[in-house]
Write an enzyme that holds these catalytic residues in place. Structure first.
Site, PDB file in Angstrom:
ATOM      1  N   GLU A 161      12.528  -0.517 -13.695  1.00 53.10           N
ATOM      2  CA  GLU A 161      11.525  -0.305 -12.650  1.00 53.10           C
ATOM      3  C   GLU A 161      10.241   0.074 -13.374  1.00 53.10           C
ATOM      4  O   GLU A 161      10.156   1.129 -13.990  1.00 53.10           O
ATOM      5  CB  GLU A 161      11.946   0.830 -11.708  1.00 53.10           C
ATOM      6  CG  GLU A 161      13.222   0.557 -10.926  1.00 53.10           C
ATOM      7  CD  GLU A 161      13.017  -0.272  -9.676  1.00 53.10           C
ATOM      8  OE1 GLU A 161      11.861  -0.658  -9.382  1.00 53.10           O
ATOM      9  OE2 GLU A 161      14.006  -0.543  -8.983  1.00 53.10           O
ATOM     10  N   HIS A 208      11.705  -4.984 -12.170  1.00 51.79           N
ATOM     11  CA  HIS A 208      11.263  -4.594 -10.831  1.00 51.79           C
ATOM     12  C   HIS A 208      10.102  -3.618 -10.955  1.00 51.79           C
ATOM     13  O   HIS A 208       9.765  -3.169 -12.042  1.00 51.79           O
ATOM     14  CB  HIS A 208      12.407  -3.897 -10.071  1.00 51.79           C
ATOM     15  CG  HIS A 208      13.514  -4.815  -9.668  1.00 51.79           C
ATOM     16  ND1 HIS A 208      13.705  -5.231  -8.374  1.00 51.79           N
ATOM     17  CD2 HIS A 208      14.474  -5.420 -10.399  1.00 51.79           C
ATOM     18  CE1 HIS A 208      14.737  -6.051  -8.322  1.00 51.79           C
ATOM     19  NE2 HIS A 208      15.239  -6.187  -9.544  1.00 51.79           N
ATOM     20  N   GLU A 258       6.603  -7.230  -5.966  1.00 49.64           N
ATOM     21  CA  GLU A 258       6.623  -6.606  -7.288  1.00 49.64           C
ATOM     22  C   GLU A 258       5.963  -7.528  -8.320  1.00 49.64           C
ATOM     23  O   GLU A 258       6.551  -7.938  -9.321  1.00 49.64           O
ATOM     24  CB  GLU A 258       8.073  -6.214  -7.629  1.00 49.64           C
ATOM     25  CG  GLU A 258       8.600  -5.224  -6.575  1.00 49.64           C
ATOM     26  CD  GLU A 258      10.086  -4.914  -6.655  1.00 49.64           C
ATOM     27  OE1 GLU A 258      10.738  -5.317  -7.641  1.00 49.64           O
ATOM     28  OE2 GLU A 258      10.608  -4.265  -5.723  1.00 49.64           O
ATOM     29  N   HIS A 263      11.864  -9.378  -6.106  1.00 47.08           N
ATOM     30  CA  HIS A 263      11.228  -8.801  -4.919  1.00 47.08           C
ATOM     31  C   HIS A 263       9.758  -9.207  -4.847  1.00 47.08           C
ATOM     32  O   HIS A 263       8.993  -8.978  -5.782  1.00 47.08           O
ATOM     33  CB  HIS A 263      11.371  -7.273  -4.941  1.00 47.08           C
ATOM     34  CG  HIS A 263      12.785  -6.836  -4.690  1.00 47.08           C
ATOM     35  ND1 HIS A 263      13.381  -5.775  -5.339  1.00 47.08           N
ATOM     36  CD2 HIS A 263      13.725  -7.349  -3.858  1.00 47.08           C
ATOM     37  CE1 HIS A 263      14.632  -5.638  -4.898  1.00 47.08           C
ATOM     38  NE2 HIS A 263      14.868  -6.587  -4.007  1.00 47.08           N
TER      39      HIS A 263
END
Ligand code: 0X9
Ligand code: CA
Ligand code: CA
Ligand code: CA
Ligand code: ZN
Length: 444
Positions: A392, A319, A187, A184
């Site tokens: 994450e 992420h 990120e 992404h």
């Protein structure tokens, strides 16, 4: 059935917008192409909103099914990235949306340097700097690091894999570990995570016993930047664009980009966990692996099948943000599913929880957050039987910078994962040891 209902709802929204803007939009029930053309002003007006009073995973999945990305999940709130039309749509569904501050402009636009981070965030690496840093590390440690260009992005940038192992030039019979970063665009901290790992393995080999053993007994693949085009686009103007997808055009649409983490080829598009609309942040693409970057990495992983056996046994896809350790499946809320036995699930959870205990993240099955389909870890497990996790990273909230934490936190928040990464590498010869079933699954 769910899909049909959803399409009709989208069609209704499209009709309303179409009338409002006096744009002729053909409405074809069940058509797989988007039926509305958004106003130009909506093209890039994506912002973060806090939605109050949601708690259940099913509610979050329903929000995600509108095509917004879910960026934060708290006990009674979620934060989404939505464009203006999606914000209207969510309000029409009865939600109350509170706009959150956009990433603060760190510069007067006139001072912006093209394709670079603002000076206050100079500690982050742009694409040219990423390449230079990889080349520097590989040149400094040629015996344990090899760089391989595994393919090109849509815009023609290199997608790179760095192999870290003793005798790096040889393909030894050792468990292989896959560390992927930056699917992404916004990120960026995940790229810093990759560069941290290169530095750490390079510097500590022969000095730190755990690192030395990891390099000797494993083959570690670090893929620092899966979405170089999106990353460059996100910083191209000198102020952050909150871009998520890659940048490939979508024929017939004014909107660019596929959400790479909805484009993998296991149960692609199966479960209302991605969008069919190119405008959406979670657009799944025209077909599985239609994003060239996803195809490049999937081909690379398939290429690690040697003598009929996938050599990669475990991996982490990095992420931001929310500080979570996630495991598959994302396409279903069930713990087990075809190809995922109770023992598989228990091993995923045992290793995942242990990693989370070390970095202070929260461990859970990814669909406990919200349902996704076409995510990398579903494919890695469902198709390749690789124990693929999603991390994450920092922070947990928009208040601490959301997707754009200041460069001052890079060192702290990347080194925070040192132990968790080593744990996974050490477990990679037999993930079932974590549940005491080494004999059953990993004998010779
Ligand atoms: O939605 C995503 O792709 C990931 N979150 S992010 O905010 N970085 O976009 C989470 C994916 C979790 N689902 C699976 N891993 N299946
Ligand atoms: Ca700074
Ligand atoms: Ca080796
Ligand atoms: Ca090997
Ligand atoms: Zn992400």
């Amino acid at each position: 059935m769910r899909l049909r209902i959803r399409r009709d709802r989208r069609a209704a929204t499209a009709l309303a917008i179409g009338i409002a803007l006096a744009v002729a939009a053909p409405l074809t029930a069940g058509a797989s192409q988007p039926t509305h053309r958004p106003a130009a002003a909506d093209l890039e007006a994506v912002g973060q909103y806090e939605i109050q009073g949601t708690s259940a995973p099913a509610e979050r999945s329903a929000i995600a099914a509108t095509g917004v990305s879910i960026d934060e999940v708290k006990q009674h709130t979620v934060v989404v990235s939505a464009d203006r039309a999606q914000a209207r749509e969510l309000r029409a569904l009865g939600h109350t949306l509170k706009p959150l501050p956009a990433p603060s402009p760190k510069l007067p636009a006139s001072a912006a340097k093209a394709f670079d981070f603002p000076p206050t965030d100079a500690g982050y690496h742009n694409y040219a700097e990423i390449t230079a840093e990889i080349d520097r590390q590989v040149a400094a440690h040629p015996e344990i690091m090899r760089k391989q260009v595994i393919g090109k992005s849509y815009e023609g940038r290199d997608i790179v894999a760095v192999k870290i192992s003793d005798n790096a030039a040889a393909d030894e019979d050792e468990p292989e570990v896959l560390l992927t970063h930056h699917q992404h665009a916004r990120e960026h901290l995940t790229v810093e995570m990759a560069l941290y790992l290169l530095r750490e393995f390079g510097d500590d080999y022969g000095k730190d016993s755990r690192v030395t053993k990891a390099v000797k007994d494993r083959e570690i693949w670090v893929l620092p930047d899966l979405n170089p085009d999106g990353g460059a686009y996100d910083i191209a103007t000198g102020s952050y664009r909150s871009w998520r997808k890659n940048t490939q055009p979508n024929p017939g649409s004014a909107y660019r980009g596929t959400d790479m983490n909805r484009n993998w080829a296991h149960r692609w598009g199966c479960c209302d966990g991605s969008s069919v609309f190119p405008r959406d942040n979670t657009y799944r693409g025209a077909r599985a692996e239609s994003a060239p970057e996803v195809k490049v990495v999937a081909d690379f992983v398939r290429g690690r099948v040697v003598g009929g056996e996938q050599q990669i046994t475990a991996g982490i896809d990095f992420h931001t943000y929310s500080e979570l350790v996630l495991w598959p499946y994302g396409f279903t809320t069930s713990d087990t599913a075809p190809g995922m036995t109770q023992d598989d699930r228990d091993a995923f959870a045992a290793v995942g929880r242990k990693m989370a205990a070390s970095n202070g993240y929260k461990p859970m099955q990814s669909s406990d957050l919200y349902v996704t389909d076409g995510s990398i870890d579903d494919w890695l497990w469902g198709d390749q039987k690789v124990f693929g996790y999603t991390f994450e990273m920092y922070p947990t909230s928009n208040r601490d910078g959301g997707f754009y934490p200041p460069d001052e936190v890079i060192e702290r928040e990347t080194s925070r994962n040192r132990d968790a990464v080593l744990q996974l590498i050490e477990s990679a010869d037999c993930m079932y040891r974590s549940i005491g079933k080494e004999q059953q699954y990993c004998a010779d």
